[in-house]
Scaffold this motif. Sequence first.
Motif, mmCIF file in Angstrom:
data_model
loop_
_atom_site.group_PDB
_atom_site.id
_atom_site.type_symbol
_atom_site.label_atom_id
_atom_site.label_comp_id
_atom_site.label_asym_id
_atom_site.label_seq_id
_atom_site.Cartn_x
_atom_site.Cartn_y
_atom_site.Cartn_z
ATOM 1 N N PRO A 16 -9.327 44.325 -14.667
ATOM 2 C CA PRO A 16 -8.635 45.095 -13.602
ATOM 3 C C PRO A 16 -9.720 45.640 -12.491
ATOM 4 O O PRO A 16 -9.369 45.910 -11.326
ATOM 5 N N VAL A 30 -4.384 49.567 -8.101
ATOM 6 C CA VAL A 30 -4.581 49.206 -9.591
ATOM 7 C C VAL A 30 -4.140 50.234 -10.458
ATOM 8 O O VAL A 30 -4.380 51.474 -10.337
ATOM 9 N N ARG A 31 -3.094 49.849 -11.210
ATOM 10 C CA ARG A 31 -2.436 51.167 -12.221
ATOM 11 C C ARG A 31 -2.754 50.257 -13.763
ATOM 12 O O ARG A 31 -1.919 49.329 -13.908
ATOM 13 N N VAL A 32 -3.343 50.978 -14.681
ATOM 14 C CA VAL A 32 -3.325 50.391 -15.934
ATOM 15 C C VAL A 32 -2.607 51.349 -16.782
ATOM 16 O O VAL A 32 -2.466 52.715 -16.686
ATOM 17 N N THR A 83 2.609 45.282 -19.635
ATOM 18 C CA THR A 83 3.312 44.943 -18.311
ATOM 19 C C THR A 83 3.312 43.598 -18.163
ATOM 20 O O THR A 83 3.314 43.039 -17.340
ATOM 21 N N ASN A 98 -1.907 44.882 -19.309
ATOM 22 C CA ASN A 98 -1.176 46.209 -19.153
ATOM 23 C C ASN A 98 -1.669 47.106 -17.700
ATOM 24 O O ASN A 98 -1.732 48.089 -17.580
ATOM 25 N N ALA A 99 -1.861 46.098 -16.713
ATOM 26 C CA ALA A 99 -2.134 46.455 -15.438
ATOM 27 C C ALA A 99 -1.568 45.729 -14.317
ATOM 28 O O ALA A 99 -1.469 44.422 -14.501
#
Length: 159
Positions: free
Chosen positions: A4, A20-22, A27, A133-134
């Motif tokens: 990420p 970027v979102r973790v 996901t 998961n990102a």
Amino acid sequence: MTPPERVAEALRGLGLADSVRVFARSTATAAEAAEAVGCEPGQIVKTLLFVADGRPTMVLVAGDRQVDTAQLAAILGVGRKRLKMGSAEEVRAYTGYEVGGVAPVGWPTRVDVVVDASLRRFARVWAAAGATNAVFGVATEELVAAIGGQWADIAREPV
């Protein structure tokens, strides 16, 4: 550098906002990603690797669509039997990411990019950010321009 973080760096290098979102949860599928960010499944970009006669091609398709391989093969100028989905090993080798987390940016080498025209339904889309998961959000047209994508009708609606 984590995958990420590599995606965030690639986004900045392309002049795109690092969004970027973790998440603590997966996901990896379009449904999981859409639920995590609160959008329609079609707004999730599936980044797929196809190999056409030995040539890698990145394909971006809307999360609510499937690639029509006959149409894709015709665009790439190969027979349908000469087009195959990349194996997990090929995906890792060409993209540097694991299946389920393949980002459309930050690949070690530049490859051809074909983008499903149905993604134009959305001003903003979400794509995997290097891990299962990102994700990152981005303006659709900005992403396609930044990665040199070619728009094409390559998808079919689910039955």
